[in-house]
Design a protein around this motif. Structure first.
Motif, PDB file in Angstrom:
ATOM      1  N   LEU A 151       0.693   2.931  -4.442  1.00  0.00           N
ATOM      2  CA  LEU A 151       2.007   1.957  -4.453  1.00  0.00           C
ATOM      3  C   LEU A 151       1.633   0.905  -5.598  1.00  0.00           C
ATOM      4  O   LEU A 151       2.501   0.428  -6.233  1.00  0.00           O
ATOM      5  CB  LEU A 151       1.779   1.233  -3.130  1.00  0.00           C
ATOM      6  CG  LEU A 151       2.983   0.251  -2.841  1.00  0.00           C
ATOM      7  CD1 LEU A 151       4.215   0.961  -3.002  1.00  0.00           C
ATOM      8  CD2 LEU A 151       2.933  -0.351  -1.566  1.00  0.00           C
ATOM      9  N   ASP A 152       0.312   0.375  -5.619  1.00  0.00           N
ATOM     10  CA  ASP A 152      -0.013  -0.699  -6.621  1.00  0.00           C
ATOM     11  C   ASP A 152       0.273  -0.142  -8.100  1.00  0.00           C
ATOM     12  O   ASP A 152       0.791  -1.068  -8.990  1.00  0.00           O
ATOM     13  CB  ASP A 152      -1.356  -1.198  -6.403  1.00  0.00           C
ATOM     14  CG  ASP A 152      -1.420  -2.021  -5.127  1.00  0.00           C
ATOM     15  OD1 ASP A 152      -0.298  -2.501  -4.531  1.00  0.00           O
ATOM     16  OD2 ASP A 152      -2.875  -2.402  -4.854  1.00  0.00           O
ATOM     17  N   THR A 153      -0.057   1.064  -8.338  1.00  0.00           N
ATOM     18  CA  THR A 153       0.195   1.585  -9.771  1.00  0.00           C
ATOM     19  C   THR A 153       1.529   2.103  -9.983  1.00  0.00           C
ATOM     20  O   THR A 153       1.689   2.776 -10.942  1.00  0.00           O
ATOM     21  CB  THR A 153      -0.962   2.548 -10.003  1.00  0.00           C
ATOM     22  OG1 THR A 153      -0.708   3.569  -8.872  1.00  0.00           O
ATOM     23  CG2 THR A 153      -2.472   2.008 -10.119  1.00  0.00           C
ATOM     24  N   GLU A 154       2.419   2.153  -8.899  1.00  0.00           N
ATOM     25  CA  GLU A 154       3.830   2.617  -8.999  1.00  0.00           C
ATOM     26  C   GLU A 154       3.815   4.196  -9.372  1.00  0.00           C
ATOM     27  O   GLU A 154       4.491   4.582  -9.988  1.00  0.00           O
ATOM     28  CB  GLU A 154       4.607   1.968 -10.169  1.00  0.00           C
ATOM     29  CG  GLU A 154       4.738   0.306  -9.888  1.00  0.00           C
ATOM     30  CD  GLU A 154       5.526  -0.422 -10.901  1.00  0.00           C
ATOM     31  OE1 GLU A 154       5.599   0.201 -12.095  1.00  0.00           O
ATOM     32  OE2 GLU A 154       6.157  -1.501 -10.487  1.00  0.00           O
ATOM     33  N   LEU A 155       2.660   4.796  -8.744  1.00  0.00           N
ATOM     34  CA  LEU A 155       2.497   6.231  -8.932  1.00  0.00           C
ATOM     35  C   LEU A 155       3.787   6.824  -8.377  1.00  0.00           C
ATOM     36  O   LEU A 155       4.267   7.887  -8.469  1.00  0.00           O
ATOM     37  CB  LEU A 155       1.233   6.786  -8.385  1.00  0.00           C
ATOM     38  CG  LEU A 155       1.121   8.126  -8.539  1.00  0.00           C
ATOM     39  CD1 LEU A 155       0.967   8.828  -9.819  1.00  0.00           C
ATOM     40  CD2 LEU A 155      -0.609   8.557  -7.653  1.00  0.00           C
ATOM     41  N   TYR A 156       3.986   6.241  -7.231  1.00  0.00           N
ATOM     42  CA  TYR A 156       5.250   6.837  -6.055  1.00  0.00           C
ATOM     43  C   TYR A 156       6.066   5.561  -6.045  1.00  0.00           C
ATOM     44  O   TYR A 156       5.625   4.406  -5.807  1.00  0.00           O
ATOM     45  CB  TYR A 156       4.670   7.311  -5.025  1.00  0.00           C
ATOM     46  CG  TYR A 156       3.953   8.527  -5.216  1.00  0.00           C
ATOM     47  CD1 TYR A 156       4.768   9.821  -5.215  1.00  0.00           C
ATOM     48  CD2 TYR A 156       2.710   8.728  -5.436  1.00  0.00           C
ATOM     49  CE1 TYR A 156       3.958  10.935  -5.479  1.00  0.00           C
ATOM     50  CE2 TYR A 156       2.009   9.974  -5.700  1.00  0.00           C
ATOM     51  CZ  TYR A 156       2.546  11.166  -5.625  1.00  0.00           C
ATOM     52  OH  TYR A 156       2.082  12.273  -5.867  1.00  0.00           O
ATOM     53  N   HIS A 157       7.249   5.941  -5.489  1.00  0.00           N
ATOM     54  CA  HIS A 157       8.278   4.643  -4.975  1.00  0.00           C
ATOM     55  C   HIS A 157       7.759   4.260  -3.603  1.00  0.00           C
ATOM     56  O   HIS A 157       7.106   5.010  -2.932  1.00  0.00           O
ATOM     57  CB  HIS A 157       9.519   5.375  -4.832  1.00  0.00           C
ATOM     58  CG  HIS A 157      10.693   4.387  -4.721  1.00  0.00           C
ATOM     59  ND1 HIS A 157      11.040   3.828  -3.386  1.00  0.00           N
ATOM     60  CD2 HIS A 157      11.695   3.476  -5.395  1.00  0.00           C
ATOM     61  CE1 HIS A 157      11.884   3.027  -3.194  1.00  0.00           C
ATOM     62  NE2 HIS A 157      12.142   2.779  -4.574  1.00  0.00           N
ATOM     63  N   GLU A 158       8.193   3.076  -3.416  1.00  0.00           N
ATOM     64  CA  GLU A 158       7.708   2.636  -2.000  1.00  0.00           C
ATOM     65  C   GLU A 158       7.971   3.340  -0.767  1.00  0.00           C
ATOM     66  O   GLU A 158       7.379   3.542   0.069  1.00  0.00           O
ATOM     67  CB  GLU A 158       8.168   0.995  -1.844  1.00  0.00           C
ATOM     68  CG  GLU A 158       7.748   0.223  -0.694  1.00  0.00           C
ATOM     69  CD  GLU A 158       8.148  -1.263  -0.621  1.00  0.00           C
ATOM     70  OE1 GLU A 158       7.983  -1.903   0.476  1.00  0.00           O
ATOM     71  OE2 GLU A 158       8.861  -1.614  -1.662  1.00  0.00           O
TER      72      GLU A 158
END
Length: 406
Positions: free
Chosen positions: A142-149
């Motif tokens: 989540l923090d690295t925006e690897l995937y959407h929330e």
């Protein structure tokens, strides 16, 4: 000759999200109808084994077709690698206790083996993994925006205790024990999951469990020593304990963060000392972009220190970590390093899955996409910054080559 498969007729793979499939390599996105619609949230494992989507896969094989969802096995076999499909046939042919259980399943599907991934509960966030299979990956993803929330919220539910919440699952499990030949435990990390402990208790209490001759298969990250499991294994048939060790020393700690190399080595030695003779201990190495360049060093270390059998597993997903995307000049260097190994270093490789030669052939025979190397390096840098690690410092020679330096 039509390629047949035992898995749809005898196996149930339970996935971390509560869905099932005929095996762990079946591509649910290519299959039809959608095998992901029914889950453990609504149905028990008996109902999921006989759901229409599973029956459709069986019908395809009965008609002599090769399901599109099985493409990974077809690709591996075409490259000379013994696929999981072929390995399961080898089990049914060479294990006396397995033959009557697997025989004639084409028109009489029955749960003979179970592949349990109860949840994504895990204490590591390995580089080759992600929030789908490891709860410890969720915050970083989540923090690295690897995937959407929204996707992270969905993945968070994968750590739920779906199997435990429906007591019917344990009733079905007890009923099928006499037919079971094999149970596989994966993760997350199976040895930290409450469902695994419950299964161990059931097997311990089951009358005549020693006569069932049931085999168990594990992939564990080596961070946990489980005394209950060690005692239960004494009543089983063959127990294969596979430690997911992809590299050594600092490179191991980089790839299997936050595991500690010396702690894992200590646990491996404890299992070797305390397990009964029916327990087979080996290393399970997932070949990917992180570790392929130093595979020769890993094999040398094992031959002089661990002296354990090594089973290769080839990573296909995520695509950016697949070795087929390496530039040809780096592939040639790796090929030279591997072909220069002494016979003792190569002797521990379990070649009935696929040999070192097959691995080299697969790497050299598949052209890749340089865009995936760029994606790999960008993603690696992002996670390095987040974890305060350094791919450049941990893999210096390899980093230089991947970045076009001599």
């Amino acid at each position: 000759m039509t390629r047949q498969c035992l898995f749809p007729f005898s196996n149930l793979t339970v996935n971390p999200n509560g869905t099932v499939s005929p095996c762990c390599k079946y591509n649910v996105k290519q299959g039809s109808p959608n095998i992901s619609e029914d889950t453990l949230y609504d149905k028990n494992i008996h109902e999921l084994f006989f759901q229409p989507a599973m029956e459709n896969i069986r019908d395809q094989f009965r008609r002599g077709e090769e399901p599109a969802g099985c493409q990974l096995c077809w690709d591996e076999e075409d490259s000379g690698i013994t696929s999981m499909r072929q390995h399961r046939f080898n089990i049914s042919k060479h294990h006396d206790t397995a033959v009557p259980k697997f025989r004639n399943r084409l028109n009489d599907p029955k749960i003979i083996s179970l592949d349990f991934k109860f949840s994504s509960l895990c204490n590591l966030k390995c580089r080759i993994c992600g929030p789908y299979c490891s709860s410890n990956w969720l915050k970083e993803a989540l923090d690295t925006e690897l995937y959407h929330e929204h996707t992270i919220k969905i993945f968070s539910s994968y750590a739920d205790r779906k199997f435990v919440n429906n007591e019917k699952n344990f009733e079905v499990f007890k009923e099928v024990i006499p037919n079971l030949h094999l149970i596989e435990f994966y993760g997350g990390e199976p040895l930290m999951q409450p469902e695994h402990s419950k299964i161990m208790e059931i097997l311990n209490d089951h009358p005549g469990i020693e006569d069932v001759k049931m085999d168990l298969y594990y992939n564990t990250n080596g961070t946990i020593y489980d005394e209950l499991a060690v005692e239960t294994w004494k009543k089983m048939g063959v127990v294969e304990l596979n430690f997911s060790i992809d590299d050594i020393s600092d490179r191991f700690e980089y790839q299997r963060y936050p595991a500690k190399w010396n702690e894992v080595l200590t646990n491996i030695n404890k299992y070797k000392e305390n397990c009964s003779s029916n327990v087979s201990i080996q290393m399970y190495m997932t070949i990917n972009l992180h570790n392929i360049f130093y595979l020769d060093e890993y094999l040398k270390f094992n031959s002089t220190n661990l002296k354990s059998r090594i089973r290769f597993n080839l990573l296909h997903w995520p695509e950016k970590m697949a070795i087929k995307h390496l530039p040809k000049d780096i592939k040639e260097i790796i090929k030279y390093k591997l072909e220069s190994l002494d016979e003792n270093s190569k002797s521990y490789i379990e070649s009935n899955f696929f040999s070192l030669g097959s691995l080299i052939h697969f790497m050299m025979d598949n052209s890749g996409n340089s865009e995936y190397i760029t994606e790999f390096l960008e993603s690696t840098k992002k996670h390095d910054d987040y974890r305060k690690q350094s791919f450049k410092d941990t893999f210096p020679e390899y980093w230089n080559l991947l970045n076009g330096n001599n």
